[in-house]
Design an enzyme around this catalytic site. Structure first.
Site, PDB file in Angstrom:
ATOM      1  N   ASP A 361     -47.434  28.458  -4.167  1.00  0.00           N
ATOM      2  CA  ASP A 361     -47.648  27.180  -3.476  1.00  0.00           C
ATOM      3  C   ASP A 361     -46.447  26.275  -3.731  1.00  0.00           C
ATOM      4  O   ASP A 361     -45.536  26.619  -4.474  1.00  0.00           O
ATOM      5  CB  ASP A 361     -48.954  26.527  -3.951  1.00  0.00           C
ATOM      6  CG  ASP A 361     -48.955  26.247  -5.451  1.00  0.00           C
ATOM      7  OD1 ASP A 361     -48.373  27.048  -6.202  1.00  0.00           O
ATOM      8  OD2 ASP A 361     -49.528  25.232  -5.877  1.00  0.00           O
ATOM      9  N   HIS A 687     -48.236  36.897  -3.786  1.00  0.00           N
ATOM     10  CA  HIS A 687     -48.706  35.762  -2.974  1.00  0.00           C
ATOM     11  C   HIS A 687     -47.682  34.632  -3.033  1.00  0.00           C
ATOM     12  O   HIS A 687     -47.470  34.027  -4.082  1.00  0.00           O
ATOM     13  CB  HIS A 687     -50.054  35.290  -3.530  1.00  0.00           C
ATOM     14  CG  HIS A 687     -50.620  34.110  -2.822  1.00  0.00           C
ATOM     15  ND1 HIS A 687     -51.350  34.222  -1.650  1.00  0.00           N
ATOM     16  CD2 HIS A 687     -50.565  32.789  -3.094  1.00  0.00           C
ATOM     17  CE1 HIS A 687     -51.723  33.022  -1.258  1.00  0.00           C
ATOM     18  NE2 HIS A 687     -51.266  32.125  -2.112  1.00  0.00           N
ATOM     19  N   ASP A 735     -51.569  44.870  -4.737  1.00  0.00           N
ATOM     20  CA  ASP A 735     -50.274  44.311  -4.334  1.00  0.00           C
ATOM     21  C   ASP A 735     -50.342  43.862  -2.882  1.00  0.00           C
ATOM     22  O   ASP A 735     -49.722  44.447  -2.001  1.00  0.00           O
ATOM     23  CB  ASP A 735     -49.161  45.347  -4.534  1.00  0.00           C
ATOM     24  CG  ASP A 735     -47.789  44.751  -4.241  1.00  0.00           C
ATOM     25  OD1 ASP A 735     -47.648  43.513  -4.354  1.00  0.00           O
ATOM     26  OD2 ASP A 735     -46.869  45.511  -3.878  1.00  0.00           O
ATOM     27  N   GLU A 744     -50.238  36.683  -7.634  1.00  0.00           N
ATOM     28  CA  GLU A 744     -49.336  35.566  -7.380  1.00  0.00           C
ATOM     29  C   GLU A 744     -48.117  35.728  -8.283  1.00  0.00           C
ATOM     30  O   GLU A 744     -48.033  36.659  -9.101  1.00  0.00           O
ATOM     31  CB  GLU A 744     -50.043  34.229  -7.631  1.00  0.00           C
ATOM     32  CG  GLU A 744     -49.261  33.055  -7.046  1.00  0.00           C
ATOM     33  CD  GLU A 744     -50.080  31.807  -6.744  1.00  0.00           C
ATOM     34  OE1 GLU A 744     -51.324  31.893  -6.730  1.00  0.00           O
ATOM     35  OE2 GLU A 744     -49.469  30.748  -6.513  1.00  0.00           O
TER      36      GLU A 744
HETATM   37  O1  9MR Z   1     -52.092  30.290 -14.082  1.00  0.00           O
HETATM   38  C1  9MR Z   1     -53.257  29.552 -13.773  1.00  0.00           C
HETATM   39  C2  9MR Z   1     -54.444  30.256 -14.387  1.00  0.00           C
HETATM   40  O2  9MR Z   1     -54.340  30.225 -15.791  1.00  0.00           O
HETATM   41  C3  9MR Z   1     -55.732  29.587 -13.931  1.00  0.00           C
HETATM   42  O3  9MR Z   1     -56.824  30.347 -14.385  1.00  0.00           O
HETATM   43  C4  9MR Z   1     -55.754  29.502 -12.417  1.00  0.00           C
HETATM   44  C5  9MR Z   1     -57.000  28.821 -11.879  1.00  0.00           C
HETATM   45  O4  9MR Z   1     -57.045  27.483 -12.228  1.00  0.00           O
HETATM   46  O5  9MR Z   1     -54.622  28.798 -11.945  1.00  0.00           O
HETATM   47  C6  9MR Z   1     -53.414  29.425 -12.276  1.00  0.00           C
HETATM   48  O6  9MR Z   1     -52.365  28.634 -11.828  1.00  0.00           O
HETATM   49  C7  9MR Z   1     -52.154  28.526 -10.443  1.00  0.00           C
HETATM   50  C8  9MR Z   1     -52.124  27.046 -10.116  1.00  0.00           C
HETATM   51  O7  9MR Z   1     -53.390  26.515 -10.273  1.00  0.00           O
HETATM   52  C9  9MR Z   1     -51.570  26.745  -8.740  1.00  0.00           C
HETATM   53  N1  9MR Z   1     -50.310  27.387  -8.539  1.00  0.00           N
HETATM   54  C10 9MR Z   1     -50.378  28.823  -8.723  1.00  0.00           C
HETATM   55  C11 9MR Z   1     -50.794  29.148 -10.137  1.00  0.00           C
HETATM   56  C12 9MR Z   1     -50.763  30.646 -10.394  1.00  0.00           C
HETATM   57  O8  9MR Z   1     -51.779  31.326  -9.741  1.00  0.00           O
END
Ligand code: 9MR
Length: 767
Positions: A361, A687, A735, A744
Site C-alpha cells: 500500500d 501483493h 504466491d 505482501e
Molecule cells: O505486519 C503487520 C502485521 O504484523 C499485522 O498482523 C497486520 C494486520 O494488522 O498488518 C501488517 O502490516 C501491514 C500494514 O497494516 C499495512 N501495510 C502492509 C503491512 C504488511 O502486510
C-alpha cells in the site's frame, strides 16, 4: 483488517472500450424478472454476497464510495456520466465452468427508477459476457433472478453492476448477490516440485549443510550428492524424523556438512527424487547483502525513481508530491473526528513528504518505519563494531543509490531518507501535543491494484499522534545521531534534538495508544503495550548521549530484567532490539555483562527450538500458529542468534543462522525461496500496487532481493481463505498478488532480511 480488493483503474477503462466494441453476447436463459420464488442449487460463487463482511471481496470504480449498513450495500451514484460502465460495483475471481448452468440473483433498489446492467463476464480484456441483464431499479427493493449455461471456463470471471449513465445523481442499493452453479473449484494443490528440499541458493563451504526429503519411507534412505556433471561426490543415509507438525508431512533429513568442495549446480538425490540445483561457495550471501536493500530505493516516496539506478522497469514519477491527481504529502491535514480518540483532530497541515511506502500500500507508518530504520542502522552499527565483519561491505559506493559517492555509507543514506520523513511527522512546537509524533499518514480509503503512487487520487490524512510512534522517533533519531555524527554534525544535532523532545513528550503522554479501529484506508499498527518502546528509546538515548537520566530509565524499566527473547521481536515489540543494542554498543551500563548473557540465553532457547524442526526453521511459535510476516519473525530470531555469535564467537550460533536461512531460500514444505530472484522457484507476485506484474504485464515483479511475508496461519484475505483453508502452517502461503495476508512485501521484512544477509555474507567472506 478491512482491506478491500478493488478493480484497478486500468481494468475499468478497458471495460468501457470492450463494452463499446463488443455487442452483448451473453447467453441469457431468461430475461431479468422479479424473483419468482424458485430455489436454485449448486455452488455459491460469490463471496460475501450478503455484505455481512462489509465490502470485503467487492470493488468499485473510483467515483463511487459504497457503504454498508443494515446489512446491505448502498452507493451514491454521481449524475452526468455517459455510460452504464462509468460507475461499477463488482466482484472478481468468479469461477465459471463451460457447460454448467448458473442462476444469478440479487436484491436491488434505486432512489429513482434507473436501468442498470447486471453482468457476469470475464474480468479482463476482451470482457466476454456470459450474461448481461438490464433490470430497472425502483425505490422498493426487489429480487431479480436470471440464468445462463456457461460457454467458457474462467477462473477470473466477474460479477459487475454497471450503474452509471444517469444524468442525475441517484442511490443504488444491493444485497444478497448470488451466483449459484458449477461444481466446487478443485482443491488448490501447490506445485511443490521435487520432494528433496534444499537451500536453492546454496551453502557456505564452512557452514552446515542440511536438506529435507518428504517421504512415506520409515527406514533411513540412501542419499547422493552429485556435481553439475552428474558425478556422485558424496553419499550417506538420511535420518527419519516422522511427522513434521509445521507441514503435516512425513520427512527425513540429510546432513552433508562434511562436504566442503566449492562448486555450482550440485544436486541431492534421495528416494528417486532430485533436488533443485544449488551452489557451495563462500560469497553466497554477498549479493543478497546488496540486493536486499534495492527494495528501499524503489519504495521511496516523494522522489522520481530513476531507471538508471533501479532498472528501467522500476522507473516512475515521484509519488505524493502534490502533482495531480495526487493530493500530495506536502500539505497533509489531520483526519476529522473518527468516533474514537475522543474525536481527536487538529487544525494544522504538515509536509510529510518523502520516506518509504510501507508495503504493497502507499501508507507511511511511523512504527514500521521505525523498526525498518533501526534494522538498517543496526546492521551498519554491527558491521562497524564487530571484530569479524567485512568493514568495507557497507561503505559508500556499495549500493546503487542517487547518494552514491557522497562519502557517506550508502546504507546510512537510505536510512536517512526515512529518518527525514520521521522527523516531519513530529508535531511542531506551539501546537497541541508538540513533540509527539503522528502515528501514520495514508489514504482516506483503500485503493485498488495496480496503482502507481503518482496516480493515487485519494485524500492523504495524518492520524493522531501515539506514544509508540513518538518513542520510535526518539529511538531511531537517537541511534541515527550516534551513527551519522561523524558525517554530518548538524544533522546529528537535529536528530538528537528531535529524539529528546519526542522522549519528553512521550513521558508526558504515556498512554496515547493506537487503536485497531483506525483502519480505513491504511493499516492500524495498533499496540497496547509501549513499555518496550519506552525501554528502547531510553536505551538508544543512553547509548548516544551517555546521560545518567536515560541510564536510570533503562535500569528502572521493568523490561530491562524481563525475559524478552521468547522471540526476536517485531514492529510492536522492540525489547529484543533494545537489549541487543545495550549488549553490543559500548557503554558504562553497570549490568552490561548480565545483558549480554541474557542475549545468549535467549539465543540458546531459540536454537533449541530450531533443533526440533525437520526443516530447520528458527521459528516455533508457542501456539503452533504462524504469524503474519512469518519470514520476518524467523529473520528476527536469527538476528538474536547472530548477535549471540557476535558476542561469543561460538560457531554453533553462526551455524544456526545459516541453517535458518536455508529454510527461507527453499528448504521448506513448499519448496520455494521467499526472496525474489533467489533460487530456482521463488516468490515474485507479492501483493503490491507498484510491482503488479501478475495483474498488468507493464508492471514489474518486485525487485530482486524482496522477501515475501510468507506463511500465515491467519489467512485473513479472501483468496487465501478460498485456496488454503485448513492449511498446516507451512502451507498457509500462496504466491498470488491477491493474497495480502500471506504474500505482501514490507519495509520491516526487508530490513530484517538485510540485517541477516549482511551477517551471513560476513561469514562467507571471512573464510
Ligand atoms: O505486519 C503487520 C502485521 O504484523 C499485522 O498482523 C497486520 C494486520 O494488522 O498488518 C501488517 O502490516 C501491514 C500494514 O497494516 C499495512 N501495510 C502492509 C503491512 C504488511 O502486510
Amino acid at each position: 483488517m478491512g482491506r478491500r480488493r478493488q478493480a484497478p483503474a486500468a481494468v475499468v477503462a478497458a471495460v468501457t472500450l470492450a463494452a463499446l466494441a463488443v455487442p452483448l453476447t451473453g447467453t441469457t436463459a431468461g430475461a431479468a424478472q422479479e424473483y419468482a420464488g424458485t430455489q436454485a442449487e449448486g455452488t455459491e460463487q460469490v463471496v460475501n454476497g450478503s455484505f455481512d463482511e462489509g465490502m470485503s471481496s467487492w470493488w468499485s470504480t473510483g467515483n463511487l464510495k459504497p457503504t454498508v449498513s443494515d446489512g446491505k450495500m448502498c452507493v451514491d451514484v454521481p449524475g452526468g456520466t455517459a455510460n452504464p460502465w462509468d460507475a461499477i460495483v463488482g466482484q472478481n475471481d468468479i469461477d465459471i465452468q463451460d457447460g454448467e448452468s448458473y442462476t444469478f440473483s440479487f436484491l436491488g433498489s434505486g432512489s429513482s427508477p434507473w436501468v442498470i446492467r447486471a453482468n457476469v463476464q470475464l474480468s479482463v480484456d476482451p470482457w466476454t459476457q456470459e450474461l448481461s441483464e438490464a433490470p430497472t431499479m425502483s425505490p422498493e427493493a426487489k429480487e431479480f433472478v436470471s440464468g445462463f449455461k456457461a460457454k467458457h471456463t474462467w477462473e477470473n470471471g466477474q460479477v459487475a453492476f454497471q450503474v452509471g449513465g444517469s444524468p442525475d445523481p441517484w442511490t443504488f442499493c444491493l444485497d444478497d448477490v448470488s451466483l449459484l452453479g458449477g461444481t466446487a473449484p478443485p482443491p488448490y494443490v501447490p506445485n511443490t516440485g521435487p520432494r528433496v528440499r534444499v537451500n536453492q541458493l546454496g551453502y557456505l563451504p564452512i557452514g552446515p549443510k542440511a536438506a529435507t526429503v518428504v517421504t512415506e519411507a520409515v527406514e533411513p534412505l540412501a542419499w547422493q550428492l552429485k556435481d553439475s556433471a552428474g558425478a556422485v561426490k558424496s553419499s550417506g543415509t538420511t535420518v527419519p524424523q516422522g511427522l513434521d507438525a509445521s507441514s503435516g508431512q512425513k520427512v527425513q533429513t540429510i546432513d552433508f556438512t562434511g562436504f566442503r568442495t566449492k562448486g555450482t549446480g550440485y544436486t541431492l538425490t534421495v528416494d528417486g527424487e532430485t533436488s533443485h540445483p544449488f551452489d557451495i561457495r563462500a560469497d553466497l550471501y554477498s549479493q543478497l547483502r546488496v540486493d536486499s536493500k534495492r527494495f528501499f530505493y524503489t519504495q521511496r516516496s516523494g522522489t522520481p525513481i530513476l531507471g538508471s539506478i533501479a532498472g528501467e522497469q522500476y522507473a516512475r514519477a515521484a509519488g505524493h508530491v502534490g502533482v495531480a491527481p495526487n493530493k500530495g504529502d506536502t500539505d497533509v491535514p489531520c483526519v476529522g473526528p473518527q468516533g474514537f480518540y475522543d474525536d481527536w483532530t487538529c487544525d494544522y497541515a504538515l509536509d510529510v513528504s518523502g520516506g518509504w511506502y510501507d508495503a504493497g500500500d502507499h501508507g507511511k507508518y511511523v512504527v514500521n518505519g521505525g523498526i525498518a530504520v533501526a534494522q538498517l542502522l543496526g546492521e551498519y552499527e554491527r558491521n562497524q563494531l564487530g571484530k569479524q565483519s567485512d568493514k568495507k561491505a557497507l561503505r559508500d559506493g556499495t549500493l546503487v543509490l542517487p547518494e552514491k559517492g557522497n562519502k557517506v555509507p550508502d546504507i546510512l543514506d537510505e536510512a536517512r531518507w526515512e529518518l527525514d520523513f520521521l522527523l516531519r511527522m513530529q508535531v511542531p512546537t506551539g501546537k497541541p501535543l508538540a513533540g509527539m509524533v503522528h502515528h501514520k499518514v495514508h489514504d482516506n480509503e483503500w485503493t485498488g491494484l495496480p496503482l502507481d503512487p503518482a496516480a493515487d487520487d485519494k485524500v492523504r490524512e495524518l492520524h493522531r499522534p501515539s506514544t509508540a510512534a513518538t518513542l520510535n522517533l526518539a529511538a531511531v533519531a537517537a541511534q541515527g545521531a550516534r551513527l551519522l555524527r561523524s558525517y554530518d554534525k548538524t544533522y546529528a544535532k537535529t536528530l538528537l534534538d528531535a529524539a529528546e523532545r519526542a522522549y519528553a513528550a512521550a513521558k508526558a503522554n504515556p498512554d496515547m495508544l493506537a487503536t485497531g479501529a483506525d483502519g480505513t484506508g491504511g493499516g492500524t499498527y495498533d499496540d497496547a503495550d509501549v513499555k518496550d518502546e519506552f525501554y528502547w528509546a531510553a536505551a538508544e538515548l543512553f547509548l548516544t548521549t551517555g546521560e545518567r537520566t536515560y541510564r536510570t530509565d533503562v535500569l528502572n524499566s521493568p523490561v530491562h530484567t524481563a525475559d524478552v527473547f521468547t522471540d526476536g521481536g517485531y514492529w510492536g515489540n522492540l525489547a529484543p532490539i533494545a537489549r541487543m543494542d545495550l549488549a553490543r554498543v559500548p557503554s558504562d551500563l553497570p549490568d552490561r555483562a548480565r545483558v549480554k548473557t541474557s542475549v545468549t540465553a535467549g539465543a540458546d532457547r531459540l536454537r533449541e527450538q530450531q533443533g526440533t524442526q525437520a526443516y530447520g526453521q528458527a521459528y516455533v511459535p508457542g501456539d503452533g500458529s504462524w504469524a503474519w510476516g512469518s519470514t520476518s519473525s524467523m529473520l528476527n530470531n536469527l538476528a538474536v542468534i547472530a548477535t549471540a555469535y557476535d558476542l561469543t564467537g561460538k560457531v554453533q550460533y553462526r551455524d544456526s543462522v545459516l541453517a535458518g536461512m536455508d529454510y527461507l531460500l527453499g528448504r521448506n514444505a513448499l519448496n520455494i525461496s521467499y526472496v525474489t530472484g533467489y533460487g530456482t522457484v521463488y516468490s515474485q507476485n507479492q501483493h503490491s500496487r507498484m510491482y503488479a506484474n501478475q495483474l498488468s504485464p507493464k508492471s514489474p515483479h518486485p525487485p530482486v532481493g524482496t522477501i515475501a511475508g510468507g506463511p500465515n496461519s491467519g489467512i485473513q484475505d479472501p483468496l487465501a481463505q478460498q485456496k488454503l483453508a485448513g492449511c498446516a502452517p507451512q502451507f498457509c502461503y500462496i504466491d498470488d498478488i491477491q493474497s495480502w495476508a500471506t504474500n505482501e512485501l514490507a519495509i520491516n521484512w526487508n530490513s530484517a532480511l538485510s540485517w541477516v544477509a549482511s551477517f551471513a555474507a560476513d561469514q562467507g567472506t571471512r573464510q
